[in-house]
Scaffold this active site. Structure first.
Site, PDB file in Angstrom:
ATOM      1  N   ASP A 227      15.243   8.444  48.643  1.00 41.94           N
ATOM      2  CA  ASP A 227      14.743   7.663  49.925  1.00 41.94           C
ATOM      3  C   ASP A 227      14.098   6.367  49.373  1.00 41.94           C
ATOM      4  OD1 ASP A 227      13.681   6.420  52.176  1.00 41.94           O
ATOM      5  OD2 ASP A 227      12.759   8.461  52.810  1.00 41.94           O
ATOM      6  N   GLU A 229      13.930   3.905  51.441  1.00 48.70           N
ATOM      7  CA  GLU A 229      13.559   3.025  52.629  1.00 48.70           C
ATOM      8  C   GLU A 229      14.653   2.589  53.376  1.00 48.70           C
ATOM      9  OE1 GLU A 229      12.086   3.520  55.566  1.00 48.70           O
ATOM     10  OE2 GLU A 229       9.953   3.128  54.822  1.00 48.70           O
ATOM     11  N   ASP A 305       7.220   6.102  56.437  1.00 50.59           N
ATOM     12  CA  ASP A 305       6.600   5.734  57.728  1.00 50.59           C
ATOM     13  C   ASP A 305       5.978   7.106  58.500  1.00 50.59           C
ATOM     14  OD1 ASP A 305       8.785   7.014  58.388  1.00 50.59           O
ATOM     15  OD2 ASP A 305       9.622   5.579  60.023  1.00 50.59           O
ATOM     16  N   HIS A 424      10.874  31.746  68.286  1.00 46.55           N
ATOM     17  CA  HIS A 424       9.908  30.891  68.740  1.00 46.55           C
ATOM     18  C   HIS A 424      10.559  29.453  69.090  1.00 46.55           C
ATOM     19  CE1 HIS A 424       9.634  28.583  65.068  1.00 46.55           C
ATOM     20  NE2 HIS A 424       9.786  29.593  64.247  1.00 46.55           N
ATOM     21  N   ASN A 426       9.245  25.767  70.690  1.00 48.68           N
ATOM     22  CA  ASN A 426       8.029  24.753  71.026  1.00 48.68           C
ATOM     23  C   ASN A 426       6.719  25.954  70.811  1.00 48.68           C
ATOM     24  OD1 ASN A 426       9.217  22.473  71.317  1.00 48.68           O
ATOM     25  ND2 ASN A 426       9.551  22.716  73.325  1.00 48.68           N
ATOM     26  N   HIS A 471      -0.905  37.067  71.024  1.00 48.05           N
ATOM     27  CA  HIS A 471      -0.877  37.331  72.352  1.00 48.05           C
ATOM     28  C   HIS A 471      -1.817  36.344  73.008  1.00 48.05           C
ATOM     29  CE1 HIS A 471      -4.060  40.001  72.865  1.00 48.05           C
ATOM     30  NE2 HIS A 471      -3.492  40.600  71.797  1.00 48.05           N
TER      31      HIS A 471
END
Ligand SMILES: *[C@@H]1O[C@H](CO)[C@@H](O)[C@H](O)[C@H]1NC(C)=O
Length: 506
Positions: A227, A229, A305, A424, A426, A471
């Site tokens: 990476d 950028e 970032d 799952h 969200n 729960h």
């Protein structure tokens, strides 16, 4: 020999000591130092990276009282004292708060602050890693890596001794080759000091994953890339370099180095064999990349970032000053192989038998007549008893499968809706049809362990080791202890996340 030497007790001891010290393998940062490219930062939660290092490797914080301990190697140059963590974290949850720098420069990694992208914490910081998501053994001794879920990241913006501008540096990291995704960006290395994208060439970091927005390698990934950028580079340009192979190793050694006018990607199996060179040559021709504009911060698990959508696991890594020789890196690889990284169990507590069925009864006082069940796609808790209908009993019964996303854990198929599993989404729990995607499989994989209350079973989300099946208001979630959502509430957390297991009700 015996005719020429007097084997008095003291000389035998001296010879033994000499022999011992000569066979103590130099650790990675000793090797870089002898190559005149010393480490300016050395990070590992699994072991000391200098043969003489006895200081703290990392700090964990527990949920029960917010106190912390430092975990150190069991001996100079040795493996982390994972038992100290296990004792401290028994009956509660733990987060990795600091990965210490072993170089003496205090270039520690801590919770990454908000940047161009904000983290999920209420103050915009990234999440911290759960302390038990990445157990391994080194030479048979247990240790824990840093399991980075999306939203998790570490950073240091005030690094002493790191490469800036076009100066030369090297780095390596040992990673879990099977834990990745295509989001930006699971990185370890040199980044911006202000958490923002300040332009081409302002980073030089190891990337691991199967992102194809910029460069790519051979096959479908994952790949080791750099990476730099505004681009993940597999070679000369942000295009395909078929010399950069898809990685299939469980443990990966990833190497990036860069100096004026040239740079390289190297890699290999972190558990055996040698490094190969996947690219070595000129800098990319894009405007900012030659000369480079490195800023010298260090990031782990995020982009420069603070892009924090990626996932991966980090066991150890270092940053050097100067451009290490291939020979130096090859010696480091030999040391990594000699450390004998190996997998170990991801689960503990009650036995789950693949092909069997299971029901999960709530253990929170006032709710112990309720079972984890579903109504359509929604996972909730419902009152079920021996006189309940077969349909309700089936809604609260689950068939146990080998984990779809990791064979060391489990997935739970709905008894009344074949082909649909608890997943799952969200952070809410759903029953949904297996669409075959990598994301579905991972989100439908749970790692049981001895219950947080000390009995029964608690189910950790494989991909989010800070999150447990819980729960809350009679609905099912994966919740973190004291996190930002209402369902993360610390009150009653251990009870709500501990289940009494039995053979399926139907
Ligand atoms: C731990 O710290 C958090 C944040 O400062 C706070 O909300 C929580 O109540 C603390 N928990 C305990 C058990 O002290």
């Amino acid at each position: 020999m015996s005719s020429r030497f007097d084997y008095s007790r003291s000389s035998v001891i001296a010879l033994a000591l000499a022999a011992t010290s000569s066979i103590v393998a130099a650790a990675p940062c000793d090797i870089y130092a002898s190559g005149n490219t010393p480490c300016i930062a050395a990070h590992s939660t699994t072991r000391a990276l200098y043969s003489a290092y006895t200081g703290a490797l990392y700090q964990v914080k527990r949920g029960s009282d917010n106190t912390t301990i430092n975990v150190a190697p069991k001996s100079a140059g040795g493996v982390a004292n994972a038992a100290a963590q296990d004792t401290f974290c028994s009956g509660t949850t733990c987060l990795i708060t600091i990965v210490y720098d072993q170089s003496g420069r205090e270039n520690h990694l801590t919770q990454a602050p908000p940047g161009g992208f904000n983290g999920p914490e209420s103050n915009g910081y990234d999440n911290l890693a759960g302390a038990i998501g990445a157990p391994v053994t080194l030479n048979g001794q247990k240790a824990y890596g840093v399991f980075i879920s999306p939203g998790t990241g570490y950073r240091n913006n005030k690094v002493s001794g790191s490469a800036t501008g076009d100066a030369a540096e090297g780095m390596y990291a040992v990673l879990d080759g099977t834990h990745y995704n295509g989001a930006c960006c699971f990185d370890y290395g040199n980044a911006e000091t202000n958490n923002l994208d300040t332009g081409d060439g302002h980073m030089e970091a190891i990337y691991y994953g199967d992102n194809t927005v910029w460069g790519s390698g051979a096959g479908s990934g994952p790949w080791i890339m750099a990476d730099l950028e505004n681009g993940l580079f597999s070679g000369l340009g942000a295009t395909q370099n078929t010399g950069d192979p898809s990685i299939t190793y469980r443990f990966v050694t990833a190497v990036i180095k860069g100096g004026p006018g040239n740079w390289a990607i190297r890699g290999g199996n972190g558990a055996s064999g040698a490094l190969s060179t996947y690219y070595s040559g000129a800098r990319p021709s894009g405007s900012g990349y030659n000369p480079m504009h490195k800023e010298g911060a260090i990031i782990l698990g995020i982009g420069g970032d603070n892009s924090n959508g990626a996932q991966g696991t980090f066991y150890e890594g270092v940053m050097t000053t100067g451009y290490p020789t291939d020979a130096t890196e090859n010696s480091v690889q030999a040391d990594i192989v000699a450390a004998k990284y190996a997998t170990t169990s991801l689960v503990s507590g009650p036995t789950y038998t693949v092909g069997g069925s299971v029901s999960f009864k709530a253990t929170t006082a006032g709710y112990t007549d309720r079972y984890l069940a579903h109504t359509g796609a929604t996972v909730n808790t419902q009152v079920v008893s021996s006189s309940s209908s077969t349909a309700l009993k089936q809604a609260a019964s689950w068939t146990i499968h080998t984990g779809l996303g990791n064979s060391g854990c489990y997935s739970f198929e709905s008894k009344d809706t074949a082909g649909s599993y608890i997943r799952h989404y969200n952070f809410g729990l759903q029953v949904a049809a297996n669409d075959g995607s990598k994301a579905f499989k991972e989100d439908a994989t749970f790692c049981p362990q001895s219950g947080l209350t000390g009995s029964g079973s608690s189910l950790r989300a494989w991909g989010y080791p800070t999150r447990w099946v819980r729960h809350y208001a009679n609905n099912g979630y994966i919740a973190s202890n004291g996190g930002v959502h209402d369902f993360d509430a610390a009150a009653s957390f251990n009870n709500d996340a501990t289940w009494a297991t039995s053979t399926g009700l139907a």
